[in-house]
Design a protein around this motif. Sequence first.
Motif, PDB file in Angstrom:
ATOM      1  N   PHE A 129      -3.874   2.420   1.710  1.00  0.00           N
ATOM      2  CA  PHE A 129      -3.960   1.246   0.832  1.00  0.00           C
ATOM      3  C   PHE A 129      -4.798   1.586  -0.396  1.00  0.00           C
ATOM      4  O   PHE A 129      -4.382   1.376  -1.544  1.00  0.00           O
ATOM      5  CB  PHE A 129      -4.567   0.067   1.597  1.00  0.00           C
ATOM      6  CG  PHE A 129      -5.050  -1.037   0.707  1.00  0.00           C
ATOM      7  CD1 PHE A 129      -4.159  -1.879   0.065  1.00  0.00           C
ATOM      8  CD2 PHE A 129      -6.416  -1.233   0.497  1.00  0.00           C
ATOM      9  CE1 PHE A 129      -4.613  -2.907  -0.768  1.00  0.00           C
ATOM     10  CE2 PHE A 129      -6.875  -2.245  -0.327  1.00  0.00           C
ATOM     11  CZ  PHE A 129      -5.967  -3.086  -0.968  1.00  0.00           C
ATOM     12  N   PHE A 130      -5.984   2.138  -0.174  1.00  0.00           N
ATOM     13  CA  PHE A 130      -6.868   2.493  -1.290  1.00  0.00           C
ATOM     14  C   PHE A 130      -6.334   3.710  -2.050  1.00  0.00           C
ATOM     15  O   PHE A 130      -6.510   3.813  -3.269  1.00  0.00           O
ATOM     16  CB  PHE A 130      -8.279   2.756  -0.777  1.00  0.00           C
ATOM     17  CG  PHE A 130      -9.003   1.510  -0.361  1.00  0.00           C
ATOM     18  CD1 PHE A 130      -9.507   0.639  -1.310  1.00  0.00           C
ATOM     19  CD2 PHE A 130      -9.159   1.193   0.983  1.00  0.00           C
ATOM     20  CE1 PHE A 130     -10.166  -0.529  -0.934  1.00  0.00           C
ATOM     21  CE2 PHE A 130      -9.821   0.031   1.363  1.00  0.00           C
ATOM     22  CZ  PHE A 130     -10.326  -0.832   0.415  1.00  0.00           C
TER      23      PHE A 130
ATOM     24  N   ILE B 188      -3.896   2.635  -4.717  1.00  0.00           N
ATOM     25  CA  ILE B 188      -4.537   2.137  -5.939  1.00  0.00           C
ATOM     26  C   ILE B 188      -4.982   3.306  -6.814  1.00  0.00           C
ATOM     27  O   ILE B 188      -4.735   3.323  -8.032  1.00  0.00           O
ATOM     28  CB  ILE B 188      -5.740   1.239  -5.583  1.00  0.00           C
ATOM     29  CG1 ILE B 188      -5.268   0.005  -4.811  1.00  0.00           C
ATOM     30  CG2 ILE B 188      -6.496   0.827  -6.856  1.00  0.00           C
ATOM     31  CD1 ILE B 188      -6.401  -0.853  -4.274  1.00  0.00           C
ATOM     32  N   ALA B 189      -5.644   4.288  -6.186  1.00  0.00           N
ATOM     33  CA  ALA B 189      -6.145   5.442  -6.943  1.00  0.00           C
ATOM     34  C   ALA B 189      -5.012   6.237  -7.577  1.00  0.00           C
ATOM     35  O   ALA B 189      -5.049   6.571  -8.771  1.00  0.00           O
ATOM     36  CB  ALA B 189      -6.978   6.338  -6.028  1.00  0.00           C
ATOM     37  N   ILE B 190      -3.980   6.523  -6.794  1.00  0.00           N
ATOM     38  CA  ILE B 190      -2.857   7.310  -7.304  1.00  0.00           C
ATOM     39  C   ILE B 190      -2.111   6.540  -8.389  1.00  0.00           C
ATOM     40  O   ILE B 190      -1.662   7.120  -9.386  1.00  0.00           O
ATOM     41  CB  ILE B 190      -1.895   7.689  -6.154  1.00  0.00           C
ATOM     42  CG1 ILE B 190      -2.578   8.680  -5.208  1.00  0.00           C
ATOM     43  CG2 ILE B 190      -0.598   8.285  -6.698  1.00  0.00           C
ATOM     44  CD1 ILE B 190      -1.766   9.009  -3.977  1.00  0.00           C
ATOM     45  N   GLY B 191      -1.971   5.239  -8.201  1.00  0.00           N
ATOM     46  CA  GLY B 191      -1.256   4.423  -9.179  1.00  0.00           C
ATOM     47  C   GLY B 191      -1.872   4.483 -10.561  1.00  0.00           C
ATOM     48  O   GLY B 191      -1.165   4.394 -11.571  1.00  0.00           O
TER      49      GLY B 191
ATOM     50  N   TYR C  81       5.305   5.650   7.701  1.00  0.00           N
ATOM     51  CA  TYR C  81       4.903   4.254   7.538  1.00  0.00           C
ATOM     52  C   TYR C  81       3.647   4.152   6.660  1.00  0.00           C
ATOM     53  O   TYR C  81       3.568   3.310   5.758  1.00  0.00           O
ATOM     54  CB  TYR C  81       4.631   3.603   8.898  1.00  0.00           C
ATOM     55  CG  TYR C  81       5.862   3.397   9.748  1.00  0.00           C
ATOM     56  CD1 TYR C  81       7.130   3.273   9.164  1.00  0.00           C
ATOM     57  CD2 TYR C  81       5.773   3.315  11.130  1.00  0.00           C
ATOM     58  CE1 TYR C  81       8.261   3.090   9.941  1.00  0.00           C
ATOM     59  CE2 TYR C  81       6.899   3.131  11.918  1.00  0.00           C
ATOM     60  CZ  TYR C  81       8.144   3.011  11.322  1.00  0.00           C
ATOM     61  OH  TYR C  81       9.263   2.834  12.095  1.00  0.00           O
ATOM     62  N   ALA C  82       2.660   4.999   6.945  1.00  0.00           N
ATOM     63  CA  ALA C  82       1.428   4.985   6.150  1.00  0.00           C
ATOM     64  C   ALA C  82       1.710   5.372   4.703  1.00  0.00           C
ATOM     65  O   ALA C  82       1.154   4.780   3.766  1.00  0.00           O
ATOM     66  CB  ALA C  82       0.400   5.932   6.766  1.00  0.00           C
ATOM     67  N   THR C  83       2.580   6.352   4.525  1.00  0.00           N
ATOM     68  CA  THR C  83       2.951   6.780   3.174  1.00  0.00           C
ATOM     69  C   THR C  83       3.674   5.669   2.432  1.00  0.00           C
ATOM     70  O   THR C  83       3.454   5.465   1.227  1.00  0.00           O
ATOM     71  CB  THR C  83       3.835   8.038   3.242  1.00  0.00           C
ATOM     72  OG1 THR C  83       3.114   9.089   3.890  1.00  0.00           O
ATOM     73  CG2 THR C  83       4.238   8.496   1.850  1.00  0.00           C
ATOM     74  N   SER C  84       4.531   4.938   3.140  1.00  0.00           N
ATOM     75  CA  SER C  84       5.250   3.826   2.500  1.00  0.00           C
ATOM     76  C   SER C  84       4.280   2.756   2.011  1.00  0.00           C
ATOM     77  O   SER C  84       4.477   2.170   0.929  1.00  0.00           O
ATOM     78  CB  SER C  84       6.247   3.211   3.485  1.00  0.00           C
ATOM     79  OG  SER C  84       7.269   4.126   3.810  1.00  0.00           O
TER      80      SER C  84
ATOM     81  N   VAL D 193       2.691   4.093  -1.114  1.00  0.00           N
ATOM     82  CA  VAL D 193       3.657   4.067  -2.210  1.00  0.00           C
ATOM     83  C   VAL D 193       3.842   2.655  -2.749  1.00  0.00           C
ATOM     84  O   VAL D 193       3.972   2.449  -3.965  1.00  0.00           O
ATOM     85  CB  VAL D 193       5.001   4.661  -1.731  1.00  0.00           C
ATOM     86  CG1 VAL D 193       6.101   4.371  -2.728  1.00  0.00           C
ATOM     87  CG2 VAL D 193       4.884   6.156  -1.502  1.00  0.00           C
ATOM     88  N   PHE D 194       3.837   1.663  -1.848  1.00  0.00           N
ATOM     89  CA  PHE D 194       4.002   0.262  -2.273  1.00  0.00           C
ATOM     90  C   PHE D 194       2.902  -0.145  -3.247  1.00  0.00           C
ATOM     91  O   PHE D 194       3.169  -0.734  -4.306  1.00  0.00           O
ATOM     92  CB  PHE D 194       4.001  -0.652  -1.052  1.00  0.00           C
ATOM     93  CG  PHE D 194       4.052  -2.116  -1.396  1.00  0.00           C
ATOM     94  CD1 PHE D 194       5.225  -2.698  -1.857  1.00  0.00           C
ATOM     95  CD2 PHE D 194       2.928  -2.916  -1.257  1.00  0.00           C
ATOM     96  CE1 PHE D 194       5.274  -4.046  -2.183  1.00  0.00           C
ATOM     97  CE2 PHE D 194       2.970  -4.264  -1.579  1.00  0.00           C
ATOM     98  CZ  PHE D 194       4.143  -4.834  -2.037  1.00  0.00           C
ATOM     99  N   PHE D 195       1.662   0.187  -2.912  1.00  0.00           N
ATOM    100  CA  PHE D 195       0.564  -0.179  -3.799  1.00  0.00           C
ATOM    101  C   PHE D 195       0.502   0.721  -5.032  1.00  0.00           C
ATOM    102  O   PHE D 195       0.046   0.291  -6.095  1.00  0.00           O
ATOM    103  CB  PHE D 195      -0.755  -0.161  -3.023  1.00  0.00           C
ATOM    104  CG  PHE D 195      -0.927  -1.357  -2.146  1.00  0.00           C
ATOM    105  CD1 PHE D 195      -1.356  -2.567  -2.675  1.00  0.00           C
ATOM    106  CD2 PHE D 195      -0.607  -1.303  -0.802  1.00  0.00           C
ATOM    107  CE1 PHE D 195      -1.484  -3.693  -1.877  1.00  0.00           C
ATOM    108  CE2 PHE D 195      -0.737  -2.416   0.014  1.00  0.00           C
ATOM    109  CZ  PHE D 195      -1.175  -3.620  -0.522  1.00  0.00           C
TER     110      PHE D 195
END
Length: 429
Positions: A25-26, A29-32, A143-146, A149-151
Amino acid sequence: MEQNNKVSSNALEKKTFTLHLISQFFNGIAIGIVLLQDIILKKSLGGSDFQVMALSLLVTSAFLFSIYGSEIVNRSASRARTILIIGITAKSFLIILPLFDNSYFYIFCISACAYLDALLLSIWNIVFKHNYTGKNRSRLYSYATSLQVFFTLIVTTLSGYVLDLNNDLYKVLFPLAGITGIIVYWMLARMVSLSMDDYSGKTGKKGASYSLRLVKDISVLPLRNMLRILKSNPAFLRFEAYFFLYGIAYLILTPVTPVFLVDNLGLSYSPISFARGLLFHTALIIFTPLMGRYHGTGNPAKFCGYVFFGLAFFPLILVSAGFFSSAWAIDAALYSAFFVFGMTMSGVSIAWSLSSIFYAPKNEVSNYQAIHITLTGIRGIFSPALGYAVMKIFRIEYAFYLSALIFFAGAFFMFREGKRLPVNRLENV
């Protein structure tokens, strides 16, 4: 922070998955935010084409240091504490990035963060190997990667619109990426502390002689291990050689794509972030679980063959946007290219993170992944410069054609290698 009490495999997997979800989740945000680093350099800081290439080269060559991270962390008295020290130091460079409004300081901060991040990349595989069962590993990872990716898609898309309103708001966004990145490493430290591998905490005598010997071991042993593993495991060597081709093709585009989008197509932040953020990551979300299931059946070489073949169409579709004059046609090509890119990179992401486990003995999983990441750094030394050279000596379009050709070559060799591997080796991984 290392825990001696080991929980059951089932409970460990559930607890790890919870921490993994929080971390991603965090991480999203950082990658985005960081995903737009090259566009920010070009548009907000007025960076030259050469500076964009230099940033790409420094960030990608940082992977060279991954092979040392495994040694540093696994030789420490507390792996969790070492992870936190390295992680906090890395993300601090993003927090101080706004101090100077200068493209060279910007490049320095992004690169320093990348080099320190690289030290911890292979450590994730300790978690993937020992905290997840072979039956569920690919599925839970996907699942964790998805979630990540969503955020990422939300943050990248919003960041583009925000930066169109005010180019200087990257000075707020990057410190936010630094803070969320620190939380990611806090979660990683907790997951590694739960690992059911044979680590029990390394200690040693204090003193200069020990310190000098430790530095020598950390510097030399990873290189020796790398040569030993590649020599003793020819299947892994072949896989890495063909994956190397994919990496060259991918990295050729890193200095070329931002120049093409900003200068050749004349795009603002909004359509770029929409393509790179929303469409690219929507495709990742849709296809990552499917790719996870297929990768989990074994034979990573065959899997990579299909993915590399599809990936070759990304540069071909993207470069076609330069041949159109109408805005709708340019947008259609841009958005189609990044959707295809997201679809195929969903497979690459899983293959990049999990394929080395297929070849690695149980006690060397982080070493195998460190080799895989280090080879990424080796191709990062010259591939962005190759793309830049083709763009400057010939025409920018030829860099896209060269990338597609190398993707096709990587696919061909992976298909050939896939025929040499057994259909299913899940019981060994």
